[in-house]
Design an enzyme around this catalytic site. Structure first.
Site, PDB file in Angstrom:
ATOM      1  CB  SER A 213      -0.919   0.012   1.213  1.00 37.50           C
ATOM      2  OG  SER A 213      -0.153   0.051   2.402  1.00 37.50           O
ATOM      3  CG  ASP A 459      -2.346   4.926   8.835  1.00 43.76           C
ATOM      4  OD1 ASP A 459      -1.130   4.708   8.970  1.00 43.76           O
ATOM      5  OD2 ASP A 459      -3.000   4.562   7.833  1.00 43.76           O
ATOM      6  CG  HIS A 462      -0.932   3.903   4.915  1.00 43.32           C
ATOM      7  ND1 HIS A 462      -1.408   3.123   5.944  1.00 43.32           N
ATOM      8  CD2 HIS A 462      -0.625   3.066   3.913  1.00 43.32           C
ATOM      9  CE1 HIS A 462      -1.391   1.848   5.568  1.00 43.32           C
ATOM     10  NE2 HIS A 462      -0.924   1.789   4.343  1.00 43.32           N
TER      11      HIS A 462
END
Ligand code: NAG
Ligand code: NAG
Ligand code: NAG
Ligand code: NAG
Length: 483
Positions: A213, A459, A462
């Site tokens: 990702s 998070d 990311h």
């Protein structure tokens, strides 16, 4: 788009119910804190890749519509930072952002114009090169400088391809400070990213990002950097192969920019692009062709693979096939397992690419910022609420394992074909402010306990777009055209 998805797959992938979250306790022992950080980290890693896919499908449907102003734009106060480096001017001698033309870079900073046909170490011409990097300049060694005029390079609301896990402004991030930093190498300047040149170069060609990702984030960044040059109606984004392959097409250019999901590069039981949250990850030795057959014939390849190997201190390697009833599994140190993966990649590149036509890149480990004590913050914090980069030039987060960097260095230095290494780990380590934090699409409604404690679900893996990953592509651009 705002309503939570309720397909069976997304239900299967939703993070574990956290109604019994131990974070309700206010005082945590350091050990418990470390453990919890790790759990949050792992659950984000597992959950997000999948979330990206769904987000992207939504975006694909949306992408045919003309991108307009987004609804739900944050109305909260905009934080005006008084960061010390804010008014810092770029290095003396370094041109101001965007103040150099390619011509100047080629002729002045990077050498004379008769070096336009650049050549590699062995004197072989390097495909796509139009100049060469300045002798002795490590573009990955440098510092972040504030740049209000030339950064960001595009607006979040103008790029409809960003998955909702990365649209931080749309999800209420109060500051935009993270968008206004430019990477300044210590001993030279980066060539200015020229979207026209990049697109013209891709005419009749395929570029593909392969990995997890984080690589998907860099992929989307590249599309955002280029797409505004392509009129509506002559670009599209589609997914194939049970969502393993995402293809952005610039029709008038007969060019594609693609993303292929393969978090370990080798075959694994996490390869389903939608449902890959398995309890026990297994990576199959000698299996790179399983995915590699989809990478053949691509002109510019950009690989990454790191975080998925990092779930513990060991990795389970499958010797036989996934179909075997009794599986032959060897438990190895993460470093040894990772070395197997990297050696397979190098072998695949040697056997399947033509160094006269193809360029291959490998992006190094993307750092995480799960423990604020590492950069001198208070206990119990992480990337949440961080709005400035780390200023200590020697900062290196413990999540970026040096032993893995060493494996990368060893394996790639033995490669018989050139693989251009994008060493983004150090420069990204400074960017504790650039993560998506809590400003992203959430997959399940948040419990009151979580809402009361944003650190618990931030998070710190990311990155917001526009943001840090645009710099990774600027570095890719620099190495592609001025190796
Ligand atoms: C960008 O690249 C195009 C195509 O090579 C070239 O014509 C143009 O002058 C470049 N722009 C700048 C600002 O250097
Ligand atoms: C389009 O690009 C592909 C490579 O991606 C190439 O094989 C094909 O010949 C090109 N078609 C045209 C019409 O140029
Ligand atoms: C976030 O940072 C600001 C300023 O640095 C501080 O005043 C505030 O208490 C912080 N909020 C949380 C929840 O940590
Ligand atoms: C990448 O950069 C870091 C620091 O800038 C350095 O320590 C490391 O050795 C580099 N890795 C490789 C493989 O060159």
């Amino acid at each position: 788009m705002k309503s939570p998805l309720s397909s069976p797959a997304s239900a299967a992938a939703a993070p574990p119910s956290s109604s019994s979250s131990p974070l309700r306790k206010t005082r945590l022992s350091p050990f418990l804190f470390a453990l919890l950080s790790f759990i949050v980290f792992v659950s984000i890693l597992y959950g997000e890749d999948l979330a990206c896919i769904f987000g992207q499908q939504l975006q694909v449907r949306q992408s045919s519509a003309r991108p307009g102003p987004r609804t739900g734009e944050p109305t909260g106060p905009s934080v005006s930072s008084s960061h010390v480096a804010k008014d810092e001017s770029p290095d003396a001698g370094a041109p101001p952002a965007g103040g150099t033309t390619d011509e100047e870079v080629i002729n002045g900073v990077l050498g004379s114009s008769d070096q336009r046909k650049s050549s590699g170490a062995g004197g072989e011409p390097v495909p796509f090169a139009i100049g060469r990097g300045e002798e002795g300049c490590d573009v990955f060694s440098g510092r972040w400088v504030r740049d209000e005029s030339a950064r960001p390079m595009y607006e979040e609301s103008e790029c409809p391809y960003i998955q909702p896990q990365l649209t931080c402004q749309e999800h209420g991030r109060p500051d935009r400070d993270y968008q206004h930093w430019r990477w300044q190498p210590h001993s030279c300047s980066l060539p200015r990213f020229n979207a026209t040149l990049m697109l013209e170069t891709l005419r009749g060609k395929r570029m593909m990002y392969v990995g997890d990702s984080l690589n998907r984030g860099q992929y989307v960044s590249m599309i955002c950097l280029l797409h505004s040059l392509i009129p509506e109606g002559s670009k599209s984004m589609e997914t194939f192969n049970s969502d393993s392959l995402t293809v952005f097409t610039a029709k008038d250019y007969n060019a594609t920019i693609e993303f292929y999901w393969a978090p370990f590069l080798l075959e694994s039981n996490s390869d389903n692009a939608v449902i890959h949250r398995v309890n026990e990850r297994l990576v199959r030795k000698g299996s790179i062709n399983k995915h590699g057959k989809h990478w053949k014939g691509v002109d510019i390849l950009v690989f990454n693979s790191y975080l998925w190997w990092m779930s513990g201190v060991t990795v389970k390697i499958l010797k036989g096939s996934f179909e075997d009833e009794v599986k032959d599994v060897e438990v190895m140190s993460t470093e040894d397992a990772y070395r197997i993966g990297m050696k397979s990649l190098v072998r695949w590149v040697q056997r399947n690419t033509d160094p006269k036509k193809t360029r291959v890149f490998f992006t190094s480990m993307s750092p995480t910022h799960g423990n604020s004590e590492e950069w001198g913050g208070g206990p119990g914090g992480n990337c949440y609420n961080q709005t400035t980069p780390i200023e200590d030039p020697n900062y290196w987060g413990s999540d970026s394992r040096k032993s893995i960097m060493q494996v990368i260095g060893e394996v790639f230095s033995k490669s018989k074909v050139p693989i251009t290494f994008l060493n983004i780990t150090q420069l990204s380590n400074y960017r504790k402010d650039a993560h998506t934090m809590i400003y992203k699409k959430q997959w399940s409604p948040l419990t009151p306990e979580k809402l009361a404690n944003p650190v618990s679900y931030a998070d710190c893996v990311h990155w917001c777009l526009p943001g840090l990953q645009d710099t990774w592509n600027e570095l890719l651009f620099a190495k592609l055209f001025y190796p």
